[in-house]
Each structure stands twice: as structure tokens, then as C-alpha cells.
Design a protein around this motif. Structure first.
Motif, PDB file in Angstrom:
ATOM      1  N   SER A  90       0.812  -1.216   0.000  1.00  0.00           N
ATOM      2  CA  SER A  90       0.000   0.000   0.000  1.00  0.00           C
ATOM      3  C   SER A  90       0.844   1.263   0.000  1.00  0.00           C
ATOM      4  O   SER A  90       1.224   1.752  -1.059  1.00  0.00           O
ATOM      5  CB  SER A  90      -0.941  -0.010   1.204  1.00  0.00           C
ATOM      6  OG  SER A  90      -0.226  -0.166   2.418  1.00  0.00           O
ATOM      7  N   ASP A  91       1.166   1.770   1.178  1.00  0.00           N
ATOM      8  CA  ASP A  91       1.792   3.075   1.312  1.00  0.00           C
ATOM      9  C   ASP A  91       3.187   3.078   0.677  1.00  0.00           C
ATOM     10  O   ASP A  91       4.061   2.321   1.110  1.00  0.00           O
ATOM     11  CB  ASP A  91       1.883   3.433   2.800  1.00  0.00           C
ATOM     12  CG  ASP A  91       2.278   4.887   3.015  1.00  0.00           C
ATOM     13  OD1 ASP A  91       2.759   5.514   2.064  1.00  0.00           O
ATOM     14  OD2 ASP A  91       2.101   5.376   4.143  1.00  0.00           O
ATOM     15  N   PRO A  92       3.433   3.923  -0.316  1.00  0.00           N
ATOM     16  CA  PRO A  92       4.759   3.949  -0.954  1.00  0.00           C
ATOM     17  C   PRO A  92       5.861   4.461  -0.042  1.00  0.00           C
ATOM     18  O   PRO A  92       7.042   4.342  -0.371  1.00  0.00           O
ATOM     19  CB  PRO A  92       4.559   4.871  -2.160  1.00  0.00           C
ATOM     20  CG  PRO A  92       3.406   5.741  -1.793  1.00  0.00           C
ATOM     21  CD  PRO A  92       2.502   4.865  -0.957  1.00  0.00           C
ATOM     22  N   PHE A 306     -17.049  -2.551   6.936  1.00  0.00           N
ATOM     23  CA  PHE A 306     -16.002  -1.537   6.946  1.00  0.00           C
ATOM     24  C   PHE A 306     -14.684  -2.204   7.343  1.00  0.00           C
ATOM     25  O   PHE A 306     -14.583  -2.778   8.431  1.00  0.00           O
ATOM     26  CB  PHE A 306     -16.336  -0.406   7.919  1.00  0.00           C
ATOM     27  CG  PHE A 306     -17.534   0.412   7.516  1.00  0.00           C
ATOM     28  CD1 PHE A 306     -17.410   1.417   6.563  1.00  0.00           C
ATOM     29  CD2 PHE A 306     -18.780   0.176   8.077  1.00  0.00           C
ATOM     30  CE1 PHE A 306     -18.511   2.178   6.184  1.00  0.00           C
ATOM     31  CE2 PHE A 306     -19.883   0.929   7.707  1.00  0.00           C
ATOM     32  CZ  PHE A 306     -19.747   1.938   6.755  1.00  0.00           C
ATOM     33  N   LEU A 307     -13.696  -2.120   6.474  1.00  0.00           N
ATOM     34  CA  LEU A 307     -12.397  -2.734   6.730  1.00  0.00           C
ATOM     35  C   LEU A 307     -11.333  -1.662   6.947  1.00  0.00           C
ATOM     36  O   LEU A 307     -11.329  -0.628   6.264  1.00  0.00           O
ATOM     37  CB  LEU A 307     -11.972  -3.613   5.549  1.00  0.00           C
ATOM     38  CG  LEU A 307     -12.867  -4.814   5.244  1.00  0.00           C
ATOM     39  CD1 LEU A 307     -12.346  -5.544   4.005  1.00  0.00           C
ATOM     40  CD2 LEU A 307     -12.929  -5.771   6.430  1.00  0.00           C
ATOM     41  N   ASP A 308     -10.418  -1.924   7.877  1.00  0.00           N
ATOM     42  CA  ASP A 308      -9.349  -0.962   8.122  1.00  0.00           C
ATOM     43  C   ASP A 308      -8.350  -0.969   6.965  1.00  0.00           C
ATOM     44  O   ASP A 308      -8.416  -1.800   6.060  1.00  0.00           O
ATOM     45  CB  ASP A 308      -8.655  -1.243   9.456  1.00  0.00           C
ATOM     46  CG  ASP A 308      -8.030  -2.630   9.519  1.00  0.00           C
ATOM     47  OD1 ASP A 308      -7.391  -3.057   8.539  1.00  0.00           O
ATOM     48  OD2 ASP A 308      -8.170  -3.290  10.572  1.00  0.00           O
ATOM     49  N   GLN A 309      -7.410  -0.038   7.022  1.00  0.00           N
ATOM     50  CA  GLN A 309      -6.491   0.158   5.907  1.00  0.00           C
ATOM     51  C   GLN A 309      -5.588  -1.055   5.687  1.00  0.00           C
ATOM     52  O   GLN A 309      -5.324  -1.445   4.539  1.00  0.00           O
ATOM     53  CB  GLN A 309      -5.632   1.399   6.183  1.00  0.00           C
ATOM     54  CG  GLN A 309      -4.725   1.795   5.038  1.00  0.00           C
ATOM     55  CD  GLN A 309      -4.139   3.177   5.240  1.00  0.00           C
ATOM     56  OE1 GLN A 309      -4.839   4.112   5.628  1.00  0.00           O
ATOM     57  NE2 GLN A 309      -2.851   3.324   4.974  1.00  0.00           N
ATOM     58  N   VAL A 310      -5.113  -1.678   6.758  1.00  0.00           N
ATOM     59  CA  VAL A 310      -4.226  -2.830   6.611  1.00  0.00           C
ATOM     60  C   VAL A 310      -4.966  -3.991   5.955  1.00  0.00           C
ATOM     61  O   VAL A 310      -4.452  -4.639   5.032  1.00  0.00           O
ATOM     62  CB  VAL A 310      -3.655  -3.257   7.976  1.00  0.00           C
ATOM     63  CG1 VAL A 310      -2.844  -4.550   7.846  1.00  0.00           C
ATOM     64  CG2 VAL A 310      -2.777  -2.156   8.557  1.00  0.00           C
ATOM     65  N   THR A 311      -6.187  -4.257   6.411  1.00  0.00           N
ATOM     66  CA  THR A 311      -6.963  -5.348   5.825  1.00  0.00           C
ATOM     67  C   THR A 311      -7.312  -5.045   4.377  1.00  0.00           C
ATOM     68  O   THR A 311      -7.273  -5.934   3.512  1.00  0.00           O
ATOM     69  CB  THR A 311      -8.241  -5.591   6.639  1.00  0.00           C
ATOM     70  OG1 THR A 311      -7.901  -5.780   8.012  1.00  0.00           O
ATOM     71  CG2 THR A 311      -8.984  -6.813   6.134  1.00  0.00           C
ATOM     72  N   GLY A 312      -7.647  -3.799   4.098  1.00  0.00           N
ATOM     73  CA  GLY A 312      -7.945  -3.416   2.722  1.00  0.00           C
ATOM     74  C   GLY A 312      -6.751  -3.590   1.802  1.00  0.00           C
ATOM     75  O   GLY A 312      -6.894  -4.022   0.653  1.00  0.00           O
ATOM     76  N   SER A 313      -5.563  -3.275   2.318  1.00  0.00           N
ATOM     77  CA  SER A 313      -4.354  -3.449   1.520  1.00  0.00           C
ATOM     78  C   SER A 313      -4.103  -4.923   1.229  1.00  0.00           C
ATOM     79  O   SER A 313      -3.762  -5.304   0.110  1.00  0.00           O
ATOM     80  CB  SER A 313      -3.144  -2.848   2.251  1.00  0.00           C
ATOM     81  OG  SER A 313      -3.278  -1.447   2.374  1.00  0.00           O
ATOM     82  N   ALA A 314      -4.270  -5.769   2.241  1.00  0.00           N
ATOM     83  CA  ALA A 314      -4.089  -7.210   2.050  1.00  0.00           C
ATOM     84  C   ALA A 314      -5.102  -7.744   1.057  1.00  0.00           C
ATOM     85  O   ALA A 314      -4.791  -8.599   0.222  1.00  0.00           O
ATOM     86  CB  ALA A 314      -4.221  -7.935   3.383  1.00  0.00           C
ATOM     87  N   MET A 315      -6.319  -7.238   1.127  1.00  0.00           N
ATOM     88  CA  MET A 315      -7.375  -7.677   0.220  1.00  0.00           C
ATOM     89  C   MET A 315      -7.081  -7.273  -1.218  1.00  0.00           C
ATOM     90  O   MET A 315      -7.491  -7.945  -2.167  1.00  0.00           O
ATOM     91  CB  MET A 315      -8.698  -7.069   0.686  1.00  0.00           C
ATOM     92  CG  MET A 315      -9.930  -7.615   0.017  1.00  0.00           C
ATOM     93  SD  MET A 315     -11.399  -6.821   0.742  1.00  0.00           S
ATOM     94  CE  MET A 315     -12.692  -7.565  -0.249  1.00  0.00           C
ATOM     95  N   SER A 316      -6.324  -6.181  -1.390  1.00  0.00           N
ATOM     96  CA  SER A 316      -6.064  -5.680  -2.734  1.00  0.00           C
ATOM     97  C   SER A 316      -5.154  -6.591  -3.543  1.00  0.00           C
ATOM     98  O   SER A 316      -5.129  -6.513  -4.769  1.00  0.00           O
ATOM     99  CB  SER A 316      -5.447  -4.276  -2.661  1.00  0.00           C
ATOM    100  OG  SER A 316      -4.105  -4.328  -2.190  1.00  0.00           O
ATOM    101  N   VAL A 317      -4.392  -7.442  -2.854  1.00  0.00           N
ATOM    102  CA  VAL A 317      -3.496  -8.375  -3.552  1.00  0.00           C
ATOM    103  C   VAL A 317      -3.712  -9.767  -2.987  1.00  0.00           C
ATOM    104  O   VAL A 317      -3.034 -10.185  -2.062  1.00  0.00           O
ATOM    105  CB  VAL A 317      -2.015  -7.975  -3.405  1.00  0.00           C
ATOM    106  CG1 VAL A 317      -1.141  -8.837  -4.320  1.00  0.00           C
ATOM    107  CG2 VAL A 317      -1.798  -6.511  -3.719  1.00  0.00           C
TER     108      VAL A 317
END
Length: 336
Positions: A90-92, A306-317
Motif C-alpha cells: 500500500s503506502d509507498p 467496513f475494513l481498516d487500511q491494513v486489511t484493505g491493503s491485504a485484500m487488494s493483492v
């Protein structure tokens, strides 16, 4: 918007010229760029991989493998191989690639972090080549022809399969391709089967989800939201659980793997059975404060996850490491 950095402010992947000279790479920092390899399965190598830019033949087990796509490194870790480089999800600005789902697999080792890898691949290629890789995997990234040609001059390079668009490679296809490239197709097939069983078991335990409509969105800074296609990693998570992306929302997907919906058109989401909202730097708080969103039928029924940012990032890949971790958090909320 770029796929791995979840902010909706960036709409396209910029094709930047490759600013490096092949053969001018510095020696690797062994403390940070160590790599481990595992012996190939019998008769698995040599292997020829078909991909977007032709074919790549890998003759022998690679000792140092650089991964240039988010999630590519996860597959290697699951196979017992530590890559020399990894791209954070996620975060660059992240200084680490250690995450809750891969911490055990890394076992205290940390590859070189390619922080801008999914946003500006050209800028991190010299850093990756400085680790002296003898195999380069860039399956889950948008690699240009010129970038590929320059990478292939240094080491055998594998990119996404031809039949898929950038950022929409199914996790099973990317995992299979990487497993073949490192000479471990049988072990990779077992990993895929075990991961698919996670979805099968979740569907069996929650048959009420199968055939229902669902979508994944994220709030936009200027109002409205972004919506992800069923081919995007986040969308793949829902379709693998048996949910369906409705045809009525397909016209909203205008940028390959995602699209935008303005406040005036948020009513398009009202008929969904399930809606998943992933956060990015407080974007969910803005959606909760948006009357147009809060008045949607799906929201008033309580059918929003509603998912937090870490879970959303994991879900993205989706990978064989992220999927089990995400399902533990996502499925109970979807089912309720």
C-alpha cells in the motif's frame, strides 16, 4: 487510481523512462538484500514461461530472485524462498514489507523495500538490480515494454500472462506462473488447492452469500467514491466467496480495474446485497459523514462491511498468504 496505493487521487500508471544503465549496478548490500533459494522439483527446470512480452526460459534454480510486483514476494515466501526485493502492498513511504500475513514466513529476514514499486516502477528498478538478481519476477505490476527489455538484459524476467490486463491477473494464475518460474509447480499447485479450500469452506459455511450481489469501494477525497471491478484483487475476494458483481455497475468501471461514482450517482449502489468499504487515511470517516452514502438502502440495512487500511491493503493483492488472513476478518462480517 493506482492499484496498490489505495488513494483515489492517482488515475493512471505513469510510464516513466527507465533511468538506469545496464551493467552499472552497485554490489548488493548482503545484510539487506540476502536471498534464499530452494531446490527445484525433479524435471521442473529448465522451463519456458509464456507472458505478455513473449517467452522467458529459466535453465536452473535461481539463487537471488528480485520481485517487482506487490504479492509476488508472498508467493516465494510461501514456497520457502526469500526474495532480494519486495514491493509493499500500500503506502509507498513504507520502510518495511513485513506484514501480519507474512511475518512468520520472513523469519526475521527483510528484503530490500521497493517503496514506489507499484506507483513508479522505473524509479526502483536500479535499486532492485543492485541486489544482483539472477531471476526477476514482475507479475503483479504494470511493466512497460522498454522496462521489460532492460530488465531482461540483466536476468531472465517474467511478467504477467498475455490474456490479462495490468492489475487484474487472477491470484491463481499469478501464483502458478511464479511457481513454474522457480521450478516448484507441484508444491505451488498444493498451495493453490489449500487456499481454494479456504474459499470453499467459507462458502459452505455461509451459503447465504452465494449468488448475492456485492462490490468493494473506497471513499474519494473530493466526494463520491471509487469502485473496484471483479477482476481487481479486492473484487476477486468477493467473487471467490460466491458473490456477484452486478451488471448494472459494470458501466462504472472505466479505468480497467476501477471506476468512480459521484455523490449524485451513489444510488447505483443502493440495490447491492453487500457492500465492502476499505479505508485509506480516513476516507471511511468521510463516507460516514456523507448523507448521500448513509441514506443508501444497503447502508441502512446494515449490509456494509467496513475494513481498516491494513486489511484493505491485504485484500487488494490476493495471495496464498493474504487470503487466509483476510478471510478471517472479512467473512464473519459479511455473514452477519
Amino acid at each position: 487510481m493506482h492499484r496498490r496505493v489505495l488513494t483515489p487521487l492517482v488515475a493512471t500508471v505513469t510510464a516513466v523512462g527507465l533511468a538506469m544503465t545496464v551493467g552499472a549496478c552497485s554490489a548488493p548490500d548482503d545484510s539487506a538484500a540476502s536471498s534464499s533459494s530452494v531446490a527445484a522439483e525433479p524435471s521442473a527446470l529448465p522451463v519456458t514461461i509464456d507472458h505478455r512480452y513473449g517467452t522467458t526460459t529459466i535453465d536452473a534454480t535461481a539463487a537471488r530472485i528480485a520481485t517487482l510486483g506487490p504479492g509476488d514476494g508472498d508467493t516465494l515466501l510461501a514456497l520457502g524462498i526469500t526474495p532480494t526485493t519486495m514491493v509493499p502492498f500500500s503506502d509507498p513511504t513504507e520502510k518495511t514489507v513485513i506484514a501480519p500475513w507474512n511475518e512468520k514466513a520472513l523469519e526475521g529476514k527483510e528484503p530490500v523495500v521497493l517503496g514506489q514499486g507499484s506507483q513508479d516502477l522505473s524509479s526502483v528498478i536500479p535499486k532492485a538490480l543492485a541486489t544482483n538478481p539472477d531471476l526477476i519476477l514482475a507479475v503483479n505490476n504494470a511493466v512497460t515494454r522498454s522496462q521489460y527489455d532492460n530488465l531482461a538484459k540483466v536476468a531472465p524476467t517474467v511478467v504477467r500472462p498475455e490474456q490479462y490486463q495490468d492489475w487484474t491477473v487472477p491470484w491463481t494464475a499469478s501464483t502458478t506462473e511464479i511457481g513454474r518460474a522457480v521450478g516448484k509447480p507441484a508444491e505451488t499447485a498444493k498451495l493453490i488447492s489449500a487456499t481454494e479450500k479456504e474459499f470453499t469452506d467459507a462458502k459452505a459455511a455461509n451459503p447465504q452469500l452465494v449468488g448475492r450481489t456485492g462490490a468493494v469501494v473506497i471513499g474519494s477525497a473530493g466526494g463520491g467514491l471509487s469502485i473496484y471491478s471483479p477482476g481487481d484483487g479486492r473484487g476477486q475476494m468477493l467473487t471467490n466467496l460466491g458473490l456477484e458483481f452486478p451488471a448494472s455497475l459494470q458501466p462504472s468501471i472505466t479505468n480497467g480495474f476501477y471506476g468512480s461514482i459521484s455523490d449524485e450517482n451513489l444510488g447505483l449502489l443502493g440495490g447491492l446485497d453487500k457492500l465492502v468499504v476499505v479505508d485509506w487515511q480516513g476516507s471511511t470517516d468521510a463516507l460516514r459523514a456523507n448523507p448521500a452514502f448513509m441514506n443508501l438502502d444497503v447502508v441502512k440495512r446494515g449490509d456494509v462491511v467496513f475494513l481498516d487500511q491494513v486489511t484493505g491493503s491485504a485484500m487488494s493483492v490476493p495471495t496464498v498468504l493474504t487470503i487466509p488472513w483476510v478471510l478471517q476478518k472479512l467473512v464473519p462480517q459479511l455473514a452477519s
